[in-house]
Design an enzyme around this catalytic site. Structure first.
Site, PDB file in Angstrom:
ATOM      1  N   THR A 119       0.873  -1.134  -0.019  1.00  0.00           N
ATOM      2  CA  THR A 119       0.148   0.045   0.118  1.00  0.00           C
ATOM      3  C   THR A 119       0.937   1.140   0.199  1.00  0.00           C
ATOM      4  O   THR A 119       1.729   1.507   0.792  1.00  0.00           O
ATOM      5  CB  THR A 119      -0.764  -0.017   1.257  1.00  0.00           C
ATOM      6  OG1 THR A 119      -1.662  -1.247   1.215  1.00  0.00           O
ATOM      7  CG2 THR A 119      -1.731   1.168   1.423  1.00  0.00           C
ATOM      8  N   CYS A 258      -2.304  -1.778   9.123  1.00  0.00           N
ATOM      9  CA  CYS A 258      -2.992  -0.910   7.951  1.00  0.00           C
ATOM     10  C   CYS A 258      -3.612   0.382   8.164  1.00  0.00           C
ATOM     11  O   CYS A 258      -3.222   1.471   7.583  1.00  0.00           O
ATOM     12  CB  CYS A 258      -3.770  -1.624   6.850  1.00  0.00           C
ATOM     13  SG  CYS A 258      -2.829  -3.142   6.197  1.00  0.00           S
TER      14      CYS A 258
END
Ligand code: NAD
Length: 435
Positions: A119, A258
């Site tokens: 990411t 995350c």
């Protein structure tokens, strides 16, 4: 196809195992020698349901190494799955990604398709491309595509193999064709976009999910204040398809590797582009407040915490994983310890990882020894096994039978009928004895 994977963490190993199970030959590399050694011995270095089984069944399709040159030499499609942690200012630390891009540049002999799976903020593919152009030794053609990963730890392999959608951000037809071929037998919608759009899809998705959690947690605060029931509110909201019922679970807040880092990075990249996305700052603030709010609730019920024993049920940031990165449990335990409480904790798999972060943490081998002599239990992670405990036995073992259910996971009514005081989140308590 021959596939290369940089980084065998939660995402990299899932990618490697997932493509191996689809019949591709996978070359995976990590600079962590311990992980590679374990994988070579046929052992998954962390807890993830189903991973060990695929590793055993697909051994001949998988090579694990600490040599990046091998991956670049052998694999035509190379997935970057390294970490992108937060820097102190909240932006993403992309040094691991740059390191991989340099390895690829230096070893590349023929066309390579480089896939950004970590990411990353928008523009990272541009920087990967630039790094390769700066460091490559030979004029070799290459493409960089963005193919963000949406897996959830605990169900990583099934999420990878049966995702809701596959996002491919590519700039050339050659890159689109190779990615299309790779995902040919995944029977799900594939969204082809430009690279920047794909990068933003991932950050926007995680930020939106985090926003839903902080939103429902604020609703929970209001429900608690007026004596309403947040679960019923969430049900009433969630049946509207425009809202949806997922991620409307009130609790002690989100953690993991995350959401906390991705909302920060998304906010920062917006700021760098003169876009004021302070909504995400608020989402973060609400989440950071959760552990202190939970502590306040415990103090209101227990009074003085000094010398009291609190048993923590669940340490991982969510069930079915041993990952404790940014886990609310650790923040709550630290706050309780600061108040002088004695903490014992039980988690089916994450105990040792938590102890690495809080070395003085006392672990119980099973829930019943955790309950013995405890003044209260606090459920922080909703492991399925907690539902099926012998709660009558637990009540008899505890000094004072009080439960704080940080995930609204247990059957409050049943516990109250057994004689517990039961304190959920955003709902009235049950079984409370008057003063
Ligand atoms: P992780 O920390 O578990 O794994 C990263 C791995 O990369 C480590 O094993 C590390 O040793 C290795 N590494 C670092 N530099 C390297 C290098 N130069 N060469 C080879 N290996 C190197 O991280 P993770 O949880 O797998 O996450 C990886 C990325 O995927 C992050 O960007 C994360 O945001 C994203 N992501 C994670 C999840 C998740 O649930 N964990 C889900 C979707 C996306």
């Amino acid at each position: 196809m021959k596939i290369g994977v940089f980084g065998v963490g939660y995402v990299g190993l899932t990618t490697a195992l997932g493509f191996a199970s689809k019949g591709h030959r996978v070359f995976a590399v990590d600079k962590d020698e311990t992980k590679i050694e374990l994988l070579r011995q046929g052992k998954v270095p962390y807890f993830e349901p189903g991973a060990q089984d695929i590793l055993e069944r697909r051994r001949e399709m998988l090579s694990f190494s600490t040599d990046p040159a091998l991956v670049v030499r052998e694999a035509e499609v190379i997935f970057i799955c390294v970490g992108t942690p937060s820097l102190p200012d909240g932006s993403a630390d992309l040094s691991q990604v740059e390191e991989v891009a340099r390895f690829i540049a230096e070893e590349m002999q023929d066309y390579r398709l480089i896939v950004e799976k970590s990411t990353v903020p928008v523009h990272t593919a541009y920087w990967i491309k630039r790094t390769i152009n700066l460091y490559r030794k030979k004029e070799v053609p290459f493409d960089v595509v963005s193919n963000p990963e949406f897996l959830k730890e605990g169900t990583a392999l099934s999420d990878f193999l049966h995702p809701h959608r596959i996002v491919i951000g590519a700039e050339t037809q050659r890159a689109r064709d190779i990615m299309g071929q790779l995902y040919r037998d995944f029977k799900v919608p594939i969204i082809y976009t430009d690279v920047k759009t794909a990068e933003i899809i991932k950050h926007a998705s995680n930020s939106f999910l985090a926003t839903k959690i902080s939103f429902i947690n604020m609703v929970a605060d209001l429900c608690e204040a007026v004596g309403a029931d947040v679960e019923m509110v969430a049900e009433g909201m969630g049946l509207d398809p425009r809202i949806g019922k997922e991620f409307l679970k009130a609790g002690v807040g989100f953690g993991g590797s995350c959401f906390p880092k991705d909302i920060k990075a998304f906010y920062r990249i917006a700021e760098e582009n003169q876009v004021d996305f302070s909504l995400l700052k608020e989402v973060e603030r609400i989440n950071l407040e959760r552990p202190a709010r939970f502590l306040k609730k415990i103090k209101k019920v227990i009074w003085n915490l000094k010398g009291k024993t609190i048993g923590i049920l669940g340490l991982s940031f969510k069930p079915n994983t041993d990952d404790v990165r940014e886990a609310p449990s650790l923040k709550i335990i630290k706050l309780l310890m600061e108040e002088g409480a004695q903490i014992k904790a039980y988690d089916p798999v994450a105990g040792e990882n938590a102890k690495r972060v809080i070395p003085s943490l006392q672990l119980s081998p099973e829930p019943y020894s955790l309950a013995r002599g405890a003044n209260a239990l606090a459920l922080i992670t909703e492991w399925e096994e907690f539902k099926n405990l012998d709660w009558k036995k637990i009540k008899d073992l505890m000094e004072t039978p009080i439960i704080f259910d940080g995930r609204n996971f247990l059957e409050g009514r049943k516990l109250a009928s057994l004689g517990f005081e039961y304190y959920p989140v955003g709902k009235p308590p049950l079984g409370k004895r008057n003063g």
